[in-house]
Design a protein around this motif. Structure first.
Motif, PDB file in Angstrom:
ATOM      1  N   ILE A  51       0.858  -1.190   0.000  1.00  0.00           N
ATOM      2  CA  ILE A  51       0.000   0.000   0.000  1.00  0.00           C
ATOM      3  C   ILE A  51       0.889   1.232   0.000  1.00  0.00           C
ATOM      4  N   GLU A  52       0.499   2.237  -0.758  1.00  0.00           N
ATOM      5  CA  GLU A  52       1.199   3.509  -0.690  1.00  0.00           C
ATOM      6  C   GLU A  52       0.898   4.196   0.640  1.00  0.00           C
ATOM      7  N   ALA A  53       1.913   4.807   1.239  1.00  0.00           N
ATOM      8  CA  ALA A  53       1.733   5.528   2.503  1.00  0.00           C
ATOM      9  C   ALA A  53       1.014   6.842   2.215  1.00  0.00           C
ATOM     10  N   CYS A  54      -0.279   6.870   2.528  1.00  0.00           N
ATOM     11  CA  CYS A  54      -1.097   8.050   2.261  1.00  0.00           C
ATOM     12  C   CYS A  54      -2.205   8.100   3.307  1.00  0.00           C
ATOM     13  N   SER A  55      -3.159   8.971   3.103  1.00  0.00           N
ATOM     14  CA  SER A  55      -4.260   9.094   4.051  1.00  0.00           C
ATOM     15  C   SER A  55      -5.068   7.798   4.092  1.00  0.00           C
ATOM     16  N   GLY A  56      -5.224   7.245   5.275  1.00  0.00           N
ATOM     17  CA  GLY A  56      -5.971   6.012   5.454  1.00  0.00           C
ATOM     18  C   GLY A  56      -5.148   4.748   5.344  1.00  0.00           C
ATOM     19  N   SER A  57      -3.870   4.854   5.006  1.00  0.00           N
ATOM     20  CA  SER A  57      -3.059   3.650   4.814  1.00  0.00           C
ATOM     21  C   SER A  57      -2.838   2.893   6.120  1.00  0.00           C
ATOM     22  N   HIS A  58      -2.664   3.605   7.233  1.00  0.00           N
ATOM     23  CA  HIS A  58      -2.440   2.919   8.505  1.00  0.00           C
ATOM     24  C   HIS A  58      -3.701   2.176   8.964  1.00  0.00           C
ATOM     25  N   TYR A  59      -4.858   2.731   8.640  1.00  0.00           N
ATOM     26  CA  TYR A  59      -6.105   2.037   8.991  1.00  0.00           C
ATOM     27  C   TYR A  59      -6.214   0.723   8.227  1.00  0.00           C
ATOM     28  N   TRP A  60      -5.988   0.764   6.904  1.00  0.00           N
ATOM     29  CA  TRP A  60      -6.090  -0.452   6.117  1.00  0.00           C
ATOM     30  C   TRP A  60      -4.971  -1.435   6.471  1.00  0.00           C
ATOM     31  N   ALA A  61      -3.807  -0.925   6.852  1.00  0.00           N
ATOM     32  CA  ALA A  61      -2.732  -1.821   7.278  1.00  0.00           C
ATOM     33  C   ALA A  61      -3.152  -2.608   8.511  1.00  0.00           C
ATOM     34  N   LEU A  73       3.959  -0.833   3.780  1.00  0.00           N
ATOM     35  CA  LEU A  73       3.678   0.539   3.350  1.00  0.00           C
ATOM     36  C   LEU A  73       4.906   1.097   2.645  1.00  0.00           C
ATOM     37  N   ILE A  74       4.697   1.701   1.504  1.00  0.00           N
ATOM     38  CA  ILE A  74       5.803   2.200   0.700  1.00  0.00           C
ATOM     39  C   ILE A  74       5.547   3.660   0.349  1.00  0.00           C
ATOM     40  N   SER A  75       6.603   4.454   0.345  1.00  0.00           N
ATOM     41  CA  SER A  75       6.477   5.868   0.004  1.00  0.00           C
ATOM     42  C   SER A  75       6.101   6.023  -1.463  1.00  0.00           C
ATOM     43  N   PRO A  76       5.196   6.939  -1.800  1.00  0.00           N
ATOM     44  CA  PRO A  76       4.786   7.114  -3.206  1.00  0.00           C
ATOM     45  C   PRO A  76       5.945   7.451  -4.141  1.00  0.00           C
TER      46      PRO A  76
END
Length: 363
Positions: A51-61, A73-76
């Motif tokens: 998943i790209e590290a963006c808004s909501g990524s920590h929730y889905w992680a 999580l990966i930086s865009p």
């Protein structure tokens, strides 16, 4: 169909999924709506999800980790080179799936709920400080049009607003005085809200043992300590202190080629907020380093003789970042030499308690 790796492109409502098998063949391309994502991944066998590290990524992680998948999580900015041809959601999902397969790829640590809450407090306080700065600059510009030039110190503008509200400056019209009174009330409200968030950060600092350990380092106070603990999720992502300092953007920017090394100023990568706190804390240390004989102060004085004070502040911030990583990783104990003695209220003078010094203040 045995899926071993999935690239997921996040959005508000429409999600794109790209999966590959052990032979790197694309075996899954699917578009999902938001309410169907969790159930779709729950029906899949455990695999790696990028998943790209963006808004909501920590929730889905967190959601995918609870199901049993391994989340990366990966930086865009690391995904962009793998996008083929035109950019769209489907190609982004494929690029994410390809990027997370690289053995040398660096990933973003997943933050816990407590870390996200602490980070939210810092973000709201940072916005309030920015609002106050914009308000002060605006009223200074408006007053300058009427011949009243106020210094940039915020205490000077508070004093000037009080004098204008009391009628000291007769050259201002009634409308301008009313506007100044409104701005003064707004400024006081912002001051109260910032003070409330600062108190909340200090309470978080006192309740967290790791924050208190970091706070023993000279130049790091409650705000910096809580921000660092909130930002650094998995400490194993950094092999050493230099990697941690590089993640904060406190190392030289390099453009070397042909065997010739070319170093410039600091890279300024990573979190600007953390880097700013560390450098400002280092500047506070520089102001008090003169005349001291400890090892760190002597090192600062030697650096001052050779380099500009801004360079010395960044170098000290880099050193503090490496010490912070060593403390977070459990490889060393924070220094205990920066302490002061404070008498307990209502106790006799022979009963004393020692507190760690934090930014020159005792909590």
């Amino acid at each position: 169909m045995e899926i071993v790796r999935i690239g997921l492109d996040l959005a508000k409502n429409i999600f794109e999924v790209h999966g590959v098998d052990a032979q790197e063949r694309a075996v899954l391309r699917k578009t999902l709506r938001r309410d169907a994502v969790a159930q779709f991944f729950a029906d899949l066998p455990p695999c790696i999800v990028g998943i790209e590290a963006c808004s909501g990524s920590h929730y889905w992680a967190k959601v995918f980790t609870d199901i049993g998948h391994e989340v990366r999580l990966i930086s865009p900015q690391f995904v962009t080179p793998y996008v083929k041809s035109n950019k769209n959601d489907r190609n982004d999902a494929e690029a994410i799936c390809e990027a997370i397969s690289r053995p040398s790829m660096r990933f973003v640590p997943v933050k816990s709920a407590d870390q996200l809450e602490i980070q939210a407090v810092h973000r709201i306080r940072q916005r309030l400080v920015s609002d106050r700065t914009r308000l002060v600059n605006q009223i200074r510009g408006l007053l300058a049009e009427h011949g009243l030039v106020v210094a940039r110190d915020i205490s000077r503008i508070r004093c000037a607003l009080s004098q204008i509200a009391d009628g000291t400056y007769a050259q201002l019209g009634d409308m301008m005085v009313d506007l100044v009174c409104d701005v003064r009330e707004e400024l006081c409200e912002l001051d109260d809200r910032i003070a409330a968030y600062t108190k909340r950060i200090r309470d978080l600092f006192r309740s967290n043992e790791m924050c208190q350990r970091i706070g023993r380092i000279e130049g790091i106070g409650p705000i910096t300590a809580t921000a660092l603990v909130a930002a650094v999720g998995d400490r194993t992502c950094f092999k050493n202190g230099r990697q941690f300092a590089a993640w904060l953007g406190l190392v030289p920017k390099q453009r070397s080629s042909g065997g010739k090394s070319r170093l410039f100023g600091i890279s300024k990568r990573g979190d600007r907020y953390l880097r700013t706190l560390l450098i400002h804390g280092a500047r506070a240390v520089l102001r008090k380093a003169g005349g001291k004989t400890d090892k760190r102060s002597l090192w600062i004085e030697r650096m001052r003789d050779r380099r500009h004070s801004n360079v010395v502040a960044v170098a000290l911030a880099n050193k503090n970042a490496r010490v912070v990583w060593a403390v977070l990783s459990g490889r060393t104990e924070p220094p205990r030499v920066y302490r002061r003695v404070k008498l307990l209220k209502g106790e006799p003078h022979d009963k004393q308690e020692t507190y760690p010094e934090l930014h020159g203040r005792v909590p």
